[in-house]
Scaffold this motif. Structure first.
Motif, PDB file in Angstrom:
ATOM      1  N   GLY A 152       0.785  -1.220   0.000  1.00 54.18           N
ATOM      2  CA  GLY A 152       0.000   0.000   0.000  1.00 54.18           C
ATOM      3  C   GLY A 152       0.817   1.270   0.000  1.00 54.18           C
ATOM      4  O   GLY A 152       0.268   2.349   0.258  1.00 54.18           O
ATOM      5  N   PHE A 153       2.093   1.217  -0.274  1.00 60.05           N
ATOM      6  CA  PHE A 153       2.930   2.411  -0.310  1.00 60.05           C
ATOM      7  C   PHE A 153       4.026   2.200  -1.352  1.00 60.05           C
ATOM      8  O   PHE A 153       4.339   1.061  -1.729  1.00 60.05           O
ATOM      9  CB  PHE A 153       3.573   2.696   1.060  1.00 60.05           C
ATOM     10  N   GLY A 154       4.598   3.321  -1.792  1.00 55.82           N
ATOM     11  CA  GLY A 154       5.739   3.271  -2.698  1.00 55.82           C
ATOM     12  C   GLY A 154       5.394   3.247  -4.178  1.00 55.82           C
ATOM     13  O   GLY A 154       6.301   3.360  -5.007  1.00 55.82           O
ATOM     14  N   ASP A 155       4.117   3.098  -4.543  1.00 54.05           N
ATOM     15  CA  ASP A 155       3.768   3.045  -5.968  1.00 54.05           C
ATOM     16  C   ASP A 155       4.008   4.392  -6.659  1.00 54.05           C
ATOM     17  O   ASP A 155       4.492   4.435  -7.793  1.00 54.05           O
ATOM     18  CB  ASP A 155       2.307   2.627  -6.131  1.00 54.05           C
ATOM     19  N   HIS A 156       3.674   5.480  -6.000  1.00 61.25           N
ATOM     20  CA  HIS A 156       3.815   6.799  -6.614  1.00 61.25           C
ATOM     21  C   HIS A 156       5.286   7.121  -6.884  1.00 61.25           C
ATOM     22  O   HIS A 156       5.647   7.581  -7.982  1.00 61.25           O
ATOM     23  CB  HIS A 156       3.200   7.857  -5.694  1.00 61.25           C
ATOM     24  N   GLU A 157       6.146   6.897  -5.913  1.00 61.18           N
ATOM     25  CA  GLU A 157       7.575   7.190  -6.098  1.00 61.18           C
ATOM     26  C   GLU A 157       8.190   6.298  -7.184  1.00 61.18           C
ATOM     27  O   GLU A 157       8.999   6.768  -8.002  1.00 61.18           O
ATOM     28  CB  GLU A 157       8.318   7.011  -4.788  1.00 61.18           C
ATOM     29  N   ALA A 158       7.811   5.031  -7.189  1.00 62.49           N
ATOM     30  CA  ALA A 158       8.370   4.108  -8.188  1.00 62.49           C
ATOM     31  C   ALA A 158       7.905   4.474  -9.589  1.00 62.49           C
ATOM     32  O   ALA A 158       8.689   4.413 -10.555  1.00 62.49           O
ATOM     33  CB  ALA A 158       7.976   2.675  -7.847  1.00 62.49           C
ATOM     34  N   ASN A 159       6.638   4.880  -9.730  1.00 61.28           N
ATOM     35  CA  ASN A 159       6.136   5.256 -11.057  1.00 61.28           C
ATOM     36  C   ASN A 159       6.798   6.531 -11.562  1.00 61.28           C
ATOM     37  O   ASN A 159       7.088   6.663 -12.757  1.00 61.28           O
ATOM     38  CB  ASN A 159       4.623   5.422 -11.001  1.00 61.28           C
ATOM     39  N   GLN A 160       7.040   7.499 -10.670  1.00 52.31           N
ATOM     40  CA  GLN A 160       7.730   8.713 -11.086  1.00 52.31           C
ATOM     41  C   GLN A 160       9.156   8.417 -11.549  1.00 52.31           C
ATOM     42  O   GLN A 160       9.638   8.978 -12.538  1.00 52.31           O
ATOM     43  CB  GLN A 160       7.752   9.711  -9.934  1.00 52.31           C
ATOM     44  N   ARG A 161       9.832   7.544 -10.843  1.00 49.30           N
ATOM     45  CA  ARG A 161      11.196   7.173 -11.240  1.00 49.30           C
ATOM     46  C   ARG A 161      11.183   6.442 -12.582  1.00 49.30           C
ATOM     47  O   ARG A 161      12.044   6.672 -13.438  1.00 49.30           O
ATOM     48  CB  ARG A 161      11.807   6.290 -10.154  1.00 49.30           C
ATOM     49  N   ASP A 162      10.201   5.590 -12.783  1.00 50.92           N
ATOM     50  CA  ASP A 162      10.105   4.853 -14.040  1.00 50.92           C
ATOM     51  C   ASP A 162       9.802   5.795 -15.199  1.00 50.92           C
ATOM     52  O   ASP A 162      10.338   5.629 -16.306  1.00 50.92           O
ATOM     53  CB  ASP A 162       9.020   3.784 -13.920  1.00 50.92           C
ATOM     54  N   GLU A 163       8.946   6.807 -14.992  1.00 57.21           N
ATOM     55  CA  GLU A 163       8.632   7.764 -16.054  1.00 57.21           C
ATOM     56  C   GLU A 163       9.858   8.573 -16.453  1.00 57.21           C
ATOM     57  O   GLU A 163      10.063   8.858 -17.646  1.00 57.21           O
ATOM     58  CB  GLU A 163       7.517   8.694 -15.593  1.00 57.21           C
ATOM     59  N   ALA A 164      10.694   8.942 -15.495  1.00 56.49           N
ATOM     60  CA  ALA A 164      11.920   9.679 -15.820  1.00 56.49           C
ATOM     61  C   ALA A 164      12.875   8.818 -16.656  1.00 56.49           C
ATOM     62  O   ALA A 164      13.529   9.312 -17.587  1.00 56.49           O
ATOM     63  CB  ALA A 164      12.608  10.142 -14.540  1.00 56.49           C
ATOM     64  N   ILE A 165      12.939   7.539 -16.349  1.00 55.84           N
ATOM     65  CA  ILE A 165      13.808   6.636 -17.118  1.00 55.84           C
ATOM     66  C   ILE A 165      13.270   6.461 -18.530  1.00 55.84           C
ATOM     67  O   ILE A 165      14.039   6.403 -19.504  1.00 55.84           O
ATOM     68  CB  ILE A 165      13.929   5.284 -16.396  1.00 55.84           C
ATOM     69  N   VAL A 166      11.950   6.382 -18.672  1.00 52.20           N
ATOM     70  CA  VAL A 166      11.348   6.243 -20.000  1.00 52.20           C
ATOM     71  C   VAL A 166      11.648   7.474 -20.857  1.00 52.20           C
ATOM     72  O   VAL A 166      11.921   7.363 -22.063  1.00 52.20           O
ATOM     73  CB  VAL A 166       9.835   6.010 -19.871  1.00 52.20           C
ATOM     74  N   VAL A 167      11.624   8.669 -20.250  1.00 52.97           N
ATOM     75  CA  VAL A 167      11.965   9.887 -20.995  1.00 52.97           C
ATOM     76  C   VAL A 167      13.406   9.833 -21.489  1.00 52.97           C
ATOM     77  O   VAL A 167      13.710  10.227 -22.628  1.00 52.97           O
ATOM     78  CB  VAL A 167      11.729  11.129 -20.104  1.00 52.97           C
ATOM     79  N   THR A 168      14.315   9.333 -20.667  1.00 56.69           N
ATOM     80  CA  THR A 168      15.715   9.203 -21.095  1.00 56.69           C
ATOM     81  C   THR A 168      15.847   8.230 -22.253  1.00 56.69           C
ATOM     82  O   THR A 168      16.594   8.485 -23.213  1.00 56.69           O
ATOM     83  CB  THR A 168      16.580   8.736 -19.912  1.00 56.69           C
ATOM     84  N   GLN A 169      15.133   7.123 -22.206  1.00 59.02           N
ATOM     85  CA  GLN A 169      15.197   6.157 -23.304  1.00 59.02           C
ATOM     86  C   GLN A 169      14.639   6.748 -24.604  1.00 59.02           C
ATOM     87  O   GLN A 169      15.190   6.517 -25.683  1.00 59.02           O
ATOM     88  CB  GLN A 169      14.427   4.891 -22.921  1.00 59.02           C
ATOM     89  N   LYS A 170      13.555   7.506 -24.503  1.00 54.15           N
ATOM     90  CA  LYS A 170      13.019   8.151 -25.699  1.00 54.15           C
ATOM     91  C   LYS A 170      13.998   9.184 -26.265  1.00 54.15           C
ATOM     92  O   LYS A 170      14.113   9.334 -27.489  1.00 54.15           O
ATOM     93  CB  LYS A 170      11.686   8.816 -25.375  1.00 54.15           C
ATOM     94  N   THR A 171      14.706   9.874 -25.372  1.00 53.10           N
ATOM     95  CA  THR A 171      15.694  10.847 -25.835  1.00 53.10           C
ATOM     96  C   THR A 171      16.854  10.159 -26.546  1.00 53.10           C
ATOM     97  O   THR A 171      17.369  10.662 -27.548  1.00 53.10           O
ATOM     98  CB  THR A 171      16.212  11.668 -24.649  1.00 53.10           C
ATOM     99  N   ILE A 172      17.273   9.005 -26.041  1.00 53.45           N
ATOM    100  CA  ILE A 172      18.334   8.237 -26.705  1.00 53.45           C
ATOM    101  C   ILE A 172      17.889   7.827 -28.104  1.00 53.45           C
ATOM    102  O   ILE A 172      18.646   7.924 -29.084  1.00 53.45           O
ATOM    103  CB  ILE A 172      18.708   7.012 -25.855  1.00 53.45           C
ATOM    104  N   LYS A 173      16.648   7.379 -28.239  1.00 57.94           N
ATOM    105  CA  LYS A 173      16.140   7.013 -29.565  1.00 57.94           C
ATOM    106  C   LYS A 173      16.092   8.225 -30.494  1.00 57.94           C
ATOM    107  O   LYS A 173      16.380   8.099 -31.692  1.00 57.94           O
ATOM    108  CB  LYS A 173      14.736   6.410 -29.422  1.00 57.94           C
ATOM    109  N   HIS A 174      15.736   9.381 -29.937  1.00 62.08           N
ATOM    110  CA  HIS A 174      15.680  10.600 -30.752  1.00 62.08           C
ATOM    111  C   HIS A 174      17.065  10.969 -31.287  1.00 62.08           C
ATOM    112  O   HIS A 174      17.217  11.296 -32.475  1.00 62.08           O
ATOM    113  CB  HIS A 174      15.115  11.751 -29.917  1.00 62.08           C
ATOM    114  N   VAL A 175      18.085  10.876 -30.444  1.00 67.66           N
ATOM    115  CA  VAL A 175      19.448  11.198 -30.882  1.00 67.66           C
ATOM    116  C   VAL A 175      19.935  10.190 -31.928  1.00 67.66           C
ATOM    117  O   VAL A 175      20.542  10.576 -32.944  1.00 67.66           O
ATOM    118  CB  VAL A 175      20.392  11.239 -29.661  1.00 67.66           C
ATOM    119  N   LEU A 176      19.654   8.934 -31.703  1.00 64.47           N
ATOM    120  CA  LEU A 176      20.066   7.921 -32.687  1.00 64.47           C
ATOM    121  C   LEU A 176      19.322   8.096 -34.000  1.00 64.47           C
ATOM    122  O   LEU A 176      19.889   7.844 -35.072  1.00 64.47           O
ATOM    123  CB  LEU A 176      19.812   6.519 -32.116  1.00 64.47           C
ATOM    124  N   ARG A 177      18.079   8.531 -33.938  1.00 63.98           N
ATOM    125  CA  ARG A 177      17.322   8.791 -35.172  1.00 63.98           C
ATOM    126  C   ARG A 177      17.919   9.967 -35.936  1.00 63.98           C
ATOM    127  O   ARG A 177      17.987   9.949 -37.176  1.00 63.98           O
ATOM    128  CB  ARG A 177      15.863   9.046 -34.825  1.00 63.98           C
TER     129      ARG A 177
END
Length: 241
Positions: A166-191
Motif C-alpha cells: 500500500g505504499f511506494g507506488d507513486h515514487e516508483a512510477n515517477q522514477r520509471d517515467e523519468a527513465i522512459v523519458v531518457t530512453q526516448k531521448t536516446i532514440k531521438h538522438v540515434l534517429r
C-alpha cells in the motif's frame, strides 16, 4: 475384382451372382462360406518370420499409459540403484557472491522491496543536447543502465503488489517515467544520426566530397577578407613620434 473372389462367386452359381450388389461393392462383401474353406488368421502386427520363433518380437506390446501396465522385460535402468538426494545438512556451504548479476534486480540493500526514500531520490532525465555529445558506446551503456533500473522497479512493484504494502507506488512510477523519458531521448538522438548518415550517403553517391566544401570556404574567406589600410604606415610613424 480380385481373381480369388471371382472364383468363389463362380462356385456358387448364377443364383448367387444375381443376388449380389453391383461389382464396385464386391470388395466389401462378406461371403457366408463354410469355416473350413475360408483361410483366416489372427490379427497380429508381428511379421510372419518372427512369429514362427515362438515368442513375441514386439518389445512394446502390452505397454499402456491408460491401464498403467509395464513392460514384459527389465529395463537397463533396473540394474542400477536410483540416486538419492543429499540432505541440506550434508551439502557444502557455498561462498556468497555479492557482485552477482542477479542482484541488479534488487536495490543496493539486497531486499526484495525497495523503500520510498530510495525510489524518490533520482535526478532529472537526460536532455537531447547532453546526449548529442555522447558516443555510440556511451549511449549503448546508458540504454542498458535504464533497462536494468526499470527491471529493478518492476521487481519491487511485483513484490509490493504481492504483499499488498500500500505504499511506494507513486515514487516508483515517477522514477520509471523519468527513465522512459531518457530512453526516448536516446532514440531521438540515434534517429538524428541515422538521418544525417543517410543524407551524407546520398550526397556522396552524387559525387560530393567534403574536401570540395573546405576549398570553397577557404576561397570565399579570401575574397571577403578586408583590404589593407593605405594609411597604416603613417599611423604607425605618428605613434612612434
Amino acid at each position: 475384382m480380385h481373381r480369388p473372389a471371382v472364383a468363389r462367386l463362380a462356385q456358387y452359381g448364377s443364383t448367387a451372382m444375381a443376388e449380389l450388389p453391383p461389382p464396385y461393392l464386391a470388395p466389401s462383401l462378406h461371403f457366408s462360406m463354410p469355416r473350413s474353406n475360408v483361410q483366416t488368421s489372427n490379427f497380429s502386427t508381428t511379421p510372419v518370420v518372427a512369429a514362427g520363433r515362438g515368442r513375441d518380437m514386439n518389445r512394446t506390446r502390452g505397454v499402456s499409459a491408460i491401464h498403467r501396465t509395464g513392460t514384459r522385460f527389465n529395463l537397463s535402468a533396473s540394474k542400477y540403484p536410483l540416486p538419492k538426494p543429499v540432505s541440506p545438512d550434508q551439502m557444502k556451504p557455498r561462498p556468497a557472491t555479492p557482485n552477482h548479476g542477479l542482484w541488479g534486480f534488487f536495490p543496493p540493500s539486497h531486499e526484495a522491496l525497495s523503500t520510498t526514500e530510495f525510489d524518490a531520490a533520482f535526478g532529472r532525465p537526460w536532455s537531447v543536447q547532453e546526449l548529442r555529445n555522447k558516443s555510440w558506446d556511451d549511449l549503448h551503456k546508458l540504454w542498458w543502465v535504464c533497462v536494468k533500473e526499470r527491471n529493478r522497479i518492476a521487481t519491487s512493484n511485483l513484490e509490493r503488489s504481492r504483499l499488498k504494502a500500500g505504499f511506494g507506488d507513486h515514487e516508483a512510477n515517477q522514477r520509471d517515467e523519468a527513465i522512459v523519458v531518457t530512453q526516448k531521448t536516446i532514440k531521438h538522438v540515434l534517429r538524428e544520426r541515422w538521418h544525417a548518415w543517410e543524407e551524407a550517403s546520398r550526397l556522396y553517391a552524387k559525387g560530393y566530397r567534403p574536401q570540395d566544401q573546405d576549398t570553397m570556404e577557404q576561397e570565399t574567406m579570401e575574397e571577403v577578407a578586408p583590404a589593407e589600410d593605405p594609411f597604416k604606415e603613417d599611423i604607425v610613424k605618428e605613434t612612434k613620434l
